[in-house]
Design a protein around this motif. Structure first.
Motif: not given
Lengths: 340, 222
Positions: A182, A238, A241-242, A257-258, A261-262, A264-266, A268-269, A272-273, B152, B165-166, B169-170, B173, B211, B215, B218
């Motif tokens: 990024l 996750i 899916a990436y 870029r996409l 972003i996905y 990093i977002f995924a 962190v979550l 936590v999970f 996204i 799909i994306l 899983p997210v 939680p 978050l 993000l 970008y």
């Protein structure tokens, strides 16, 4: 010797794996023929695992509560892993759980915790001592702890857990490269993130397989609905899916870029999970809801002596695999450029 | 990023939706049809855990369906226009807020229809106030998580399929915590016990929005 760490990783993985499979389990009692006390003469057949009952000196057997020690009147050895102990049980006992203890000169003190129930209501177990003559200390044997339920599967600790640690390390590498993507908008960083994810998925698969086998052996099911296991499933989903996301964007810089972003977002979550949620709920898995984690298991230094090298070795080998994948992919890109 | 920007963007979203009332109607119809199908399928009272799970499954899919439009209705022209008007962070905060409001209304309406069709047997021992609070928070939470995912997916140029799909899983939680909290409310757990979960959901919401805020810039620039 720039490559010393690769060698170290390989040596540690091979060494730890062989040791993990070959070290014997410590001797322990696994079964007793009766779990209730009845007045009068009562014989218990006690089965041991990796024990040596048939040595020169006969083992001692007693029932133990917090305040009493009640010895067997006769002990008859039937083999290395089997003996029969006869107790003379008085009338009117009740209201207690007692441990069954065998002291064998070669194996040391072997308890079978809460093995017998004395029945409801009555007097506690009396003291009937037997003189256990202090015998020579047993020689030091390198062995893994022998725990009920786990038994031989305890070796899997040295395979299953390093897989997840290595996977997490590689995912951390991937997320670092995603952040760099990024900031730099460089496709090289993006490629590094992708390769780290690819290798981490291999370790996730290995972790799932080893875990599933372990779960079948100890909990009786290939999969259970459990927070730790759900965390593992979500992690794998996750990153799959990436890969799907990457596949559906044809333009490279946009894809980079996409995907970053996905990721990093995924990540962190997911963190936590996996880290926080299990602490809020009960779980069968060690380390949750009152279950001891392996490190709290009555400190088994001998298990640790294999476990830590295994973790380090698998992490090094995982990193090595990642650098190889990255080199391969860069060479492929260079070839593509040349063709054009 | 200013408050004025955000309120302006919120007003724009609202006006846009007012103009395309079919979209809102579509969302509601989706939920009602799903609930009606469940009603036809189950017949008779459901045990509490099933009642709870079914409700959240319906709401999850309704959320995917409602939020996938969030970034998709923009063509390239309007995107450029928005880009010149407001900062990306204002855009994502306004969108998240608007989606949260949408989901708040949608989840409460879903609950209404759900109770209407599938009965209130499961609410027998429930702490109703707590349950409604959890439903509202859950709707907002789903919106918070799915807004960035929807952006996204829209950027990737594909629709509901990729978003599912994306997002799946997210969103887990959040979904699991919400289901647990609502199960607790249905079982009539006292607030002192269940508040841990509720606070946890709020914390998860805040984290997710932070978050997205971090993000989104970008994602926005091309």
């Amino acid at each position: 010797m720039r490559h010393w760490w690769k060698l170290l990783g390989a040596v540690l993985v091979v060494g730890a794996s062989i040791t993990a499979l070959r070290v014997p389990l410590a001797p322990a009692l696994v079964h007793s023929s009766a779990d209730r006390l009845a007045p009068g003469e009562q014989a218990f057949r006690i089965t041991g695992y990796n024990t040596h009952f048939d040595q020169r000196v006969r083992p001692y057997v007693w029932l133990a509560t917090d305040d009493a020690k009640f010895c067997a009147t006769t002990v008859q050895v039937e083999g290395t892993g089997s003996l029969s102990a006869t107790f003379d049980i008085p009338n009117g006992l009740g209201g207690q759980l007692a441990h069954l203890v065998v002291f064998s000169p070669t194996d040391g003190v072997l308890p079978l915790y809460d093995a017998v129930w004395t029945g409801d209501g009555g007097t506690p177990l009396p003291d009937r001592n037997c003189d256990v003559t202090p015998l020579a200390m047993k020689p030091f044997d390198f062995s893994f702890p022998n725990r009920s339920l786990l038994y031989e599967t305890i070796r899997n600790l040295n395979f299953h857990v390093p897989m997840w640690f290595t996977m997490m390390l590689l995912q951390l590498v991937a997320v670092v490269y995603s952040v760099r993507t990024l900031r730099s908008n460089s496709l090289r960083d993006d490629d590094a993130a992708l390769q780290a994810v690819n290798v981490s998925l291999l370790f996730a698969a290995l972790g799932l397989i080893t875990g599933s086998i372990w779960a079948r052996a100890t909990w009786g099911a290939w999969w259970t609905n459990d927070t730790k296991l759900n965390g593992a499933a979500v992690t794998t989903l996750i990153y799959l899916a990436y890969l799907v996301l990457r596949g559906s964007v044809p333009e490279p810089s946009k894809r980079a870029r996409l995907a970053a972003i996905y990721n990093i977002f995924a990540f962190v979550l997911m963190l936590v999970f996996v880290m926080v949620l299990p602490r809020l709920t009960d779980s069968l898995h060690p380390g949750n809801g009152g279950n001891p984690a392996f490190s709290q298991y009555d400190l088994d230094d001998q298990l640790r002596l294999v476990f830590y090298p295994a973790v380090l070795g698998w992490m090094l080998v995982g990193t090595w695999a990642f650098t190889l994948k990255l080199r391969l992919s860069r060479l492929e890109h260079a070839l593509d450029e040349n063709d054009r | 990023m200013e408050l004025r920007e955000i309120t302006g963007l919120l007003r724009m979203e609202f006006l846009l939706d007012l103009r395309q009332r079919a979209a809102w109607g579509g969302m509601l119809l989706y939920v009602v049809s799903a609930i009606y199908v469940c009603y036809l399928g189950v017949r008779g009272a459901l045990p509490v855990p099933v009642w709870n799970a079914l409700f959240w499954i319906i709401l999850l899919f309704a959320a995917f369906n409602a939020l996938v439009r969030s970034f998709q209705r923009e063509d390239a022209g309007r995107q450029v226009y928005l880009y010149t008007l407001a900062g990306p962070r204002s855009v994502v905060l306004a969108r998240t807020l608007y989606n949260a409001l949408t989901m708040l209304v949608l989840s409460l309406l879903s609950l209404l229809f759900y109770v209407l069709f599938l009965g209130t047997d499961a609410l027998g021992e429930a702490q109703v106030g707590q349950f409604v609070l959890v439903v509202a928070l859950g709707g907002v939470g789903l919106a918070a998580v799915l807004t960035l995912i929807s952006a996204i997916a829209a950027r990737a140029g594909s629709g509901l399929g990729l978003m599912a799909i994306l997002g799946f899983p997210v969103v887990l939680p959040m979904l699991l915590s919400v289901m647990r909290a609502s199960k607790g409310a249905l079982d009539g757990l006292p607030w002192s016990v269940n508040s841990t979960y509720v606070l946890w959901i709020v914390a998860l919401d805040v984290l997710t929005v932070a978050l997205a805020w971090l993000l989104f810039p970008y994602l926005w620039r091309d």
